[in-house]
Design an enzyme around this catalytic site. Structure first.
Site, mmCIF file in Angstrom:
data_model
loop_
_atom_site.group_PDB
_atom_site.id
_atom_site.type_symbol
_atom_site.label_atom_id
_atom_site.label_comp_id
_atom_site.label_asym_id
_atom_site.label_seq_id
_atom_site.Cartn_x
_atom_site.Cartn_y
_atom_site.Cartn_z
ATOM 1 N N GLY A 116 -2.263 1.980 4.833
ATOM 2 C CA GLY A 116 -2.592 0.699 5.433
ATOM 3 C C GLY A 116 -1.446 -0.181 5.638
ATOM 4 O O GLY A 116 -1.425 -1.012 5.463
ATOM 5 N N ASP A 143 -4.523 -12.590 4.290
ATOM 6 C CA ASP A 143 -5.882 -11.976 4.611
ATOM 7 C C ASP A 143 -6.884 -12.382 3.364
ATOM 8 O O ASP A 143 -8.071 -11.919 3.933
ATOM 9 C CB ASP A 143 -5.870 -10.648 4.980
ATOM 10 C CG ASP A 143 -5.182 -9.721 3.668
ATOM 11 O OD1 ASP A 143 -4.966 -10.204 2.640
ATOM 12 O OD2 ASP A 143 -4.753 -8.631 3.874
ATOM 13 N N HIS A 180 0.945 -1.419 -0.016
ATOM 14 C CA HIS A 180 -0.202 0.009 -0.012
ATOM 15 C C HIS A 180 0.844 1.340 -0.094
ATOM 16 O O HIS A 180 0.180 2.232 -0.307
ATOM 17 C CB HIS A 180 -1.059 0.138 1.258
ATOM 18 C CG HIS A 180 -1.981 -0.841 1.028
ATOM 19 N ND1 HIS A 180 -2.824 -1.216 0.126
ATOM 20 C CD2 HIS A 180 -2.411 -2.051 2.189
ATOM 21 C CE1 HIS A 180 -3.764 -2.219 0.589
ATOM 22 N NE2 HIS A 180 -3.338 -2.741 1.450
#
Ligand SMILES: [Zn+2]
Length: 313
Positions: A135, A252, A127
């Site tokens: 982030g 994730d 990010h």
């Protein structure tokens, strides 16, 4: 060429964290290492050392003003490095530069033939933009690796594949108009998840139109949905014959992550690593560097990253 897979291991990588109890906590590294040892992977790979990236290396991707800003906040340890997602802490500059150095050492190990492919657990900070943090990402090791592969190692065309649940906006927009950076990014649809970008219509700009592929998945998407879109990734890359493949394999996107809504299993990560390794072999160089990326359920990151290492072997 060596058949070995290198894995960068060092307790100090865990210092890149935002404290106990934070999703990006210091225990992520140990969670991976336990599973890695449990599967006896340390006996099958070559362990690589990290190092710190230099100030000049960081500036191959980041602006001087931003690198200086992080260095300053690193001394005080106060405030945020962005609008409020990424807190500063004492030593954040050194911790972030160490992650970048770990990625660069893995790049060097592949380029000088010490190993064919490599993995870095705490890395893939996709990010961070050229001039700001975002982030949980301070310095973008993927971006620095791409810049230095070109300026130092003479690699012209590089593929960046990202299967983290979040769109890899820091890499995507930094190279949006660069036709020699081939991007394929599978992520949760930006209408439901940070950073909100990565629509299918975003395919690159100017001379780079068509070199980028965004494949947003709906919340709840499983391995089946991943399997449906994945062949587009390998077909896209194969068209451009990249000389080096980067894989940001954020965990994730697995079911049970506390901050996202995809429902993949480690099998998707294993498949991605396996097929990119096959593609790299077909292209004649075998070069794949996988970077851990996100993943906030400790069990998930241990499973996904171990599956990646096994499939690079
Ligand atoms: Zn993520």
């Amino acid at each position: 060429m060596s058949a070995a897979v290198g894995v960068v291991l060092a307790e100090r990588l865990a210092r890149y964290s935002f404290g106990d109890g934070h999703p990006f906590g210091p225990d992520r590294y140990a969670a991976f290492l336990r599973e890695f040892e449990c599967r006896a992977l340390s006996k099958r790979v070559q362990v690589l050392e990290p190092r710190s990236a230099s100030y000049e290396e960081l500036m191959s991707f980041h602006t001087r003003a931003y690198v200086d800003f992080v260095r300053e906040r690193s001394t005080s340890g106060e405030g945020f490095l962005d609008a409020g997602d990424t807190p500063a802490f004492r030593g954040v500059y050194e911790a972030a530069a160490y992650v970048v150095g770990a990625t660069l050492n893995a790049v060097d190990a592949i380029m000088d033939g010490r190993c064919r492919r490599a993995f870095v657990p705490i890395a893939g900070l996709h990010h961070a933009a050229r001039d700001h943090a975002a982030g949980f990402c301070v310095f973008n090791d993927c971006g620095v690796a791409i810049e230095l592969l070109r300026s130092r190692a003479g690699v012209k065309r590089i593929a960046y594949v990202d299967i983290d649940a979040h769109h890899g906006d820091g890499v995507f927009y930094a190279f949006e108009d660069d036709a020699d950076v081939i991007i394929a990014d599978v992520h949760e649809d930006g209408r439901y998840l940070y950073p909100g970008t990565g629509g299918a219509h975003e395919t690159g700009k100017g001379a780079a139109v068509g070199t980028k592929l965004n494949l947003p998945l709906p919340p709840g998407a499983s391995d089946t949905a991943f399997a449906e879109v994945w062949p587009q990734v390998t077909a896209h890359l194969a068209r451009f014959e990249p000389e080096f493949l980067l894989l940001q394999c954020g965990a994730d996107s697995l079911e049970g992550d506390p901050i996202t809504h995809l429902r993949l299993t480690a099998a998707s990560h294993g498949r991605a690593a396996h097929e990119l390794a096959e593609l790299a072999d077909r292209l004649g160089h075998g070069r794949v560097l996988a970077l851990g990326g996100g993943g906030y359920n400790r069990g998930n990151l241990a499973q996904a990253w171990s599956a990646v290492v096994e499939n690079l072997l």
